[in-house]
Design a protein around this motif. Structure first.
Motif, short mmCIF file in Angstrom:
data_model
loop_
_atom_site.label_atom_id
_atom_site.label_comp_id
_atom_site.label_asym_id
_atom_site.label_seq_id
_atom_site.Cartn_x
_atom_site.Cartn_y
_atom_site.Cartn_z
N GLU A 9 -23.13 -16.99 -14.43
CA GLU A 9 -24.19 -17.82 -14.99
C GLU A 9 -25.49 -17.64 -14.21
O GLU A 9 -26.58 -17.74 -14.77
CB GLU A 9 -23.76 -19.29 -14.96
N ILE A 10 -25.36 -17.38 -12.91
CA ILE A 10 -26.54 -17.22 -12.06
C ILE A 10 -27.09 -15.80 -12.13
O ILE A 10 -28.31 -15.59 -12.20
CB ILE A 10 -26.18 -17.56 -10.59
N TRP A 11 -26.18 -14.82 -12.12
CA TRP A 11 -26.57 -13.42 -11.97
C TRP A 11 -25.76 -12.56 -12.95
O TRP A 11 -24.78 -11.93 -12.57
CB TRP A 11 -26.30 -12.98 -10.53
N PRO A 12 -26.15 -12.53 -14.22
CA PRO A 12 -25.34 -11.81 -15.23
C PRO A 12 -25.22 -10.32 -14.91
O PRO A 12 -26.18 -9.69 -14.44
CB PRO A 12 -26.13 -12.04 -16.53
N GLY A 13 -24.05 -9.78 -15.17
CA GLY A 13 -23.84 -8.35 -14.95
C GLY A 13 -22.48 -7.93 -15.47
O GLY A 13 -21.52 -8.70 -15.43
N SER A 14 -22.39 -6.70 -15.97
CA SER A 14 -21.12 -6.21 -16.50
C SER A 14 -20.06 -6.08 -15.42
O SER A 14 -18.87 -6.29 -15.67
CB SER A 14 -21.34 -4.86 -17.18
N GLU A 15 -20.50 -5.75 -14.20
CA GLU A 15 -19.54 -5.61 -13.11
C GLU A 15 -18.85 -6.94 -12.84
O GLU A 15 -17.62 -6.99 -12.66
CB GLU A 15 -20.26 -5.08 -11.86
N LEU A 16 -19.61 -8.02 -12.82
CA LEU A 16 -19.02 -9.34 -12.59
C LEU A 16 -18.16 -9.76 -13.76
O LEU A 16 -17.06 -10.30 -13.58
CB LEU A 16 -20.13 -10.37 -12.35
N ALA A 17 -18.63 -9.52 -14.98
CA ALA A 17 -17.84 -9.89 -16.16
C ALA A 17 -16.54 -9.10 -16.20
O ALA A 17 -15.47 -9.65 -16.50
CB ALA A 17 -18.65 -9.63 -17.43
#
Length: 653
Positions: free
Chosen positions: A486-494
């Protein structure tokens, strides 16, 4: 304000080294906050830009052009998170360059930086020595990805690059800077410690870079002796020319020792130069960059472009790891930002280097102490540029925040400058206007860094800290990951959130309903990762596997097909064909046994066999061992049985 700016710039460098020596941009957050404060405080020095020599301004204009090109391409990059990462690196490098160029050579700001480099060099040496005896030691992180000593960094290549830059900057300052005796002793100790770190890291590119930096220092010594008309200038010039030649001649003799420390079988320079992995990566990068437009494919696009470029008969190297980087920064830039951007970078390097040498040779300040301080910066900057740019041909050193910052420092030190002694200090609004110009940049950078820091803090117990929630408590780890997203969107985190959800679904004794919920969450997370980065085969192949377990077969097969298309020749990395074949075998074996759909099942079994044969051809089954052998054996036996029973394959209705 100069001292405050220097303190926060030093703090930024420390935070970048300790926490941000990675390609994950949220790990740079704390350092970016400190850098923003340093920029805001240093804005009061920016008026000096208008007083710098015109020829230095010409070089800086080329640097700005190269930076502007990359930022423009970052803005239009197809994967926004990669554009964000590279844009932050360019901005940090540019700020570091301007900061180093405007700060007085003998001012507190630069003296703080030299002290910081020395202390970091000593700290890295201490930790590297501990790691020699205990490779698992990884403070402040829980683990490291490599066994070679890496100091405060996770990877030995980053230790080598930071250390070689620190070594030559500190050596130049200690030799020519005319600081106090205590400072020069500290600088000398830091230079020695940093040089030893390069050797302990066993980085071949780092050792070559250090050798190049030392050679440039000797050449600079010759230029200084000739410029100042020293009595022994002939001898010094001779030594300055001969020493780089000796370094080049002795390098092949020292190289086997580095190889021996790495435990490598190949010891000669010729053997190591024939590195099939790096040469193949470079070949793909050249093929990609010459077949696209001058503007490139976007930030870090080599990560997915290489899949299509991979050739079936050359893909055996790809099982080493799925690397998003060329291990050559110039070729990386050519793929990502086109040869237009790559040539602008080359132009910035060459122009800055030539202007720096010209400024060093022509310097005629009357104040000997100021002159010496300027010489120390220029010599160190030239050596650092040469060393780190040579190393960049073997690694992705400028794709970390400390790498970008110390390259920016090297450029800023190299650019000729006029010291405050010879510049009339302005008063009133003239001095404060530059601060007002950089203040919006500092505010935006500080806000971005703060957001990244929040995400980093949320993720620390999951991936970096001793808590290791990703292993010990996957359900709790998913909660942290979702908050960070929610703070730092990114495909790696998802994508990692999807991995963790699948791990939670695999917990022993979990009720079937809960397993289904976790798998459904994994599917959603992988879908988010696909949306954010639609070019990475990792997300559709993982989503397809989760969908297959849930019985959502048609969706799974669409994602498998998408993954096969995206992975290109890199079957060994993603194994999309193998997973699709396994899925088809399981699905249609059940349909044959439970629904008596033998003809349709046989058609799909034959399709699965073709997929497995193609995967085998591309080297995708070699490392799967018994799992692959069982699938192949079971499939062949089933096909033989059905064909023996005179079943004819039919398409699925």
């Amino acid at each position: 304000m100069q001292a405050i700016s220097g303190l926060f710039f030093s703090l930024s460098l420390v935070l970048a080294v300790i926490l941000g020596g990675q390609t994950l941009d949220y790990t740079w957050g704390p350092a970016l906050v400190a850098l923003a404060i340093s920029l805001a405080a240093g804005g009061f020095q920016m008026w000096r830009l208008g007083k710098q020599p015109r020829w230095a301004w010409f070089a800086f204009a080329v640097i700005l052009a190269a930076s502007g090109w990359i930022l423009w391409r970052c803005w239009g990059s197809p994967v926004r998170e990669f554009g964000r990462s590279d844009a932050l690196l360019v901005i940090a490098a540019l700020i570091s360059c301007v900061w180093a160029w405007t700060m007085p050579a003998r001012g507190l700001g630069l003296r703080f930086i030299m002290a910081t480099l020395a202390l970091l060099g000593l700290a890295n040496l201490g930790i590297a020595l501990v790691q020699l005896g205990n490779p698992a030691f990884s403070w402040p992180f829980a683990t490291r990805p490599v066994e070679f000593p890496s100091g405060l960094f996770g990877h030995y290549n980053h230790l080598a690059d930071f250390s070689l830059v620190s070594a030559v900057l500190l050596a130049a300052r200690a030799i020519w800077g005319r600081d106090s005796l205590g400072e020069r002793i500290g600088q000398a100790l830091g230079a020695v410690a940093a040089a030893v770190c390069v050797l302990l890291s066993a980085s071949r590119g780092g050792a070559l870079g250090l050798g190049a930096g030392v050679a440039i220092l000797f050449l600079a010594w010759g230029i200084l002796a000739w410029r100042d008309k020293k009595r022994n200038r002939g001898v010094v010039a001779g030594i300055a020319v001969v020493t780089p030649v000796l370094i080049a001649l002795l390098a092949p003799l020292a190289f086997p020792k580095i190889q021996e420390r790495r435990g490598a079988k190949k010891s000669s320079v010729t053997q190591v130069a024939d590195d099939r992995f790096r040469l193949t990566m470079a070949g793909y990068a050249i093929d990609i960059s010459t077949s696209q437009s001058l503007t490139g494919s976007g930030s870090r696009s080599f990560g997915w472009k290489k899949n299509a470029a991979a050739l079936v008969d050359e893909n055996k190297i790809w099982d080493r790891f799925n690397d998003d980087f060329v291990h050559n920064e110039l070729l990386q830039a050519a793929v990502d930002y086109g040869w237009g951007g790559a040539l602008l970078i080359v132009g910035a390097v060459m122009t800055t280097g030539l202007v720096g040498v010209a400024g060093l040779a022509a310097r005629d300040e009357a104040d000997a102490t100021q002159k010496a301080a300027l010489d120390a910066l220029a010599c160190g900057g030239l050596a650092a540029m040469a060393g780190t740019l040579l190393h960049s041909n073997f690694s992705f050193v400028t794709h970390t925040l400390p790498g970008a910052m110390y390259l920016g420092l090297a450029f800023g030190f190299t650019l000729p400058r006029r010291e405050p002694t010879f510049i009339e200090e302005p008063i009133g609004p003239v001095r404060f206007v530059p601060c007002l110009i950089v203040l919006p940049v500092a505010i935006l950078l500080g806000f971005t860094g703060w957001r990244a820091s929040q995400a980093y803090r949320t993720l620390w117990p999951v991936s970096f800290g001793r808590e290791a929630y990703a292993v010990t408590a996957p359900t709790l780890a998913v909660e942290h990951m979702e908050r960070a997203m929610e703070i730092w969107p990114g495909s790696e985190l998802a994508g990692r959130s999807g991995h963790l959800s699948r791990a939670a679904a695999a917990i022993q004794g979990l009720p079937t309903a809960d397993q289904q919920l976790w798998l459904a969450q994994a599917v959603d997370s992988y879908a988010t990762a696909q949306k954010l980065n639609p070019y990475d085969p990792e997300w559709p192949v993982n989503r397809a596997n989760a969908l297959s377990i849930l019985g959502r077969n048609d969706e799974a097969e669409r994602d498998f097909e998408r993954a096969i298309e995206l992975q290109g020749g890199t079957e060994r990395n993603f194994r999309a064909r193998f997973y699709l074949a396994s899925h088809l075998y399981r699905r249609w074996y059940d349909a044959w046994v439970k629904e008596r759909r033998a003809s349709e099942a046989l058609g799909q079994f034959l399709r699965a066999r073709d997929l497995l044969r193609e995967a085998e051809k591309r080297g995708g089954l070699g490392q799967l061992g018994k799992e692959a052998k069982d699938i192949v054996t079971g499939l062949e036996e089933t096909i033989r049985f059905l064909e023996g029973a005179q079943v004819r394959p039919e398409p699925v209705h």
